[in-house]
Motif scaffolding. Sequence first.
Motif, PDB file in Angstrom:
ATOM      1  N   TYR A 102      29.504  27.178   5.355  1.00 31.67           N
ATOM      2  CA  TYR A 102      30.711  26.756   5.488  1.00 31.67           C
ATOM      3  C   TYR A 102      31.058  25.305   6.115  1.00 31.67           C
ATOM      4  N   ILE A 122      32.698  26.291   0.508  1.00 30.06           N
ATOM      5  CA  ILE A 122      31.318  26.874   0.881  1.00 30.06           C
ATOM      6  C   ILE A 122      30.489  25.929   0.007  1.00 30.06           C
ATOM      7  N   ASP A 139      33.946  33.856   0.202  1.00 30.35           N
ATOM      8  CA  ASP A 139      32.432  34.377   0.505  1.00 30.35           C
ATOM      9  C   ASP A 139      31.973  35.017  -0.739  1.00 30.35           C
ATOM     10  N   PHE A 185      38.261  26.144   4.838  1.00 30.77           N
ATOM     11  CA  PHE A 185      36.603  25.904   4.536  1.00 30.77           C
ATOM     12  C   PHE A 185      36.540  25.845   3.076  1.00 30.77           C
TER      13      PHE A 185
END
Length: 322
Positions: A128, A85, A109, A83
């Motif tokens: 995400y 962000i 994160d 992923f």
Amino acid sequence: MKDIELVYKGEIYRIPNRWDGMTDRQYIRLVADLLRMAAGGLSAGEVRINWLCDIMNWDRRCFRTEEQIANLVAISEQLTFLFQINYPDNNAVLDGMDSETYELCRRVDPFRLHLHIARVLRRLDYQYVVDLCFCAQLIPAVRVKEHTYQGYTVEKGYGVLTCSLTALQYIEARELIGHGSESLPLMAAILYYPEKLYNSERAHALAQEFSALPPELLTAISFNFQAFNNYLFSKTPFSLLSKFKSNPDHPITTDASDALYDLSKDGLGDARQIEQMNVLTYLKVLRKKTIDAVRDMKGFGWDKTKISNEVGLPISVIDDII
């Protein structure tokens, strides 16, 4: 992104932190989880944990104590390939950062990020998104009823990129990106076309047969192609071809289909021959034509602003070419 190394009882375990580190079955199961995530059934963290247990052949039910679960979560959070962000306004809050810090903020994160800016990032509405950019063929073949169809090949061994797709195959598949689930069987039929010479009409007829494939497999095929397409235009010299301004008022076409048949006018073969041209050869020709056009205009004495308006490329790209 580096693979993850674990030492347990004197043994070293390596966990791939990349798309090309999994089998086709593991990839399809991952895509199934990504579809569940898109439907709100799983979080990004759960997707990572499921993939980690799958790739390492761990039974998630065996992680029972608080310490075991915490260790599993900590390991899964090191999987940064899946992923990116996205922060509001095209990640404006990250403007001005050095590349290493920027990449860290896009991968980790904010509640796990040990940087001063993390406090700011935690208050933002972030999302995400799946990071589809890699150069690999993760589903080399598919079986539809009684037939096995071989897919296109992608290799980058010894620093040389190769791909078996024809120009027309690539263009037709690319035009289907973002057209929804109803277009997935056609994309699969195009990309797994069985005959040596690609035929568009026959590929379209074959789409009905590919519609029998499960949605996670069709989506996996689409994701794989999108990732390769993104790789071409962000990690190779072909990135030049993605720099054209949207809807520019200039005579040099940037539409892939138009550009394909324009090559026939340049004496590179008839329409059928151009359609069967290897996609990388096709992109090399387009890139060279673009560079030559810019340099010719410079030779005519045109300034960079006029060249930019005529060709449709930003001045910064014009500077790189001339």
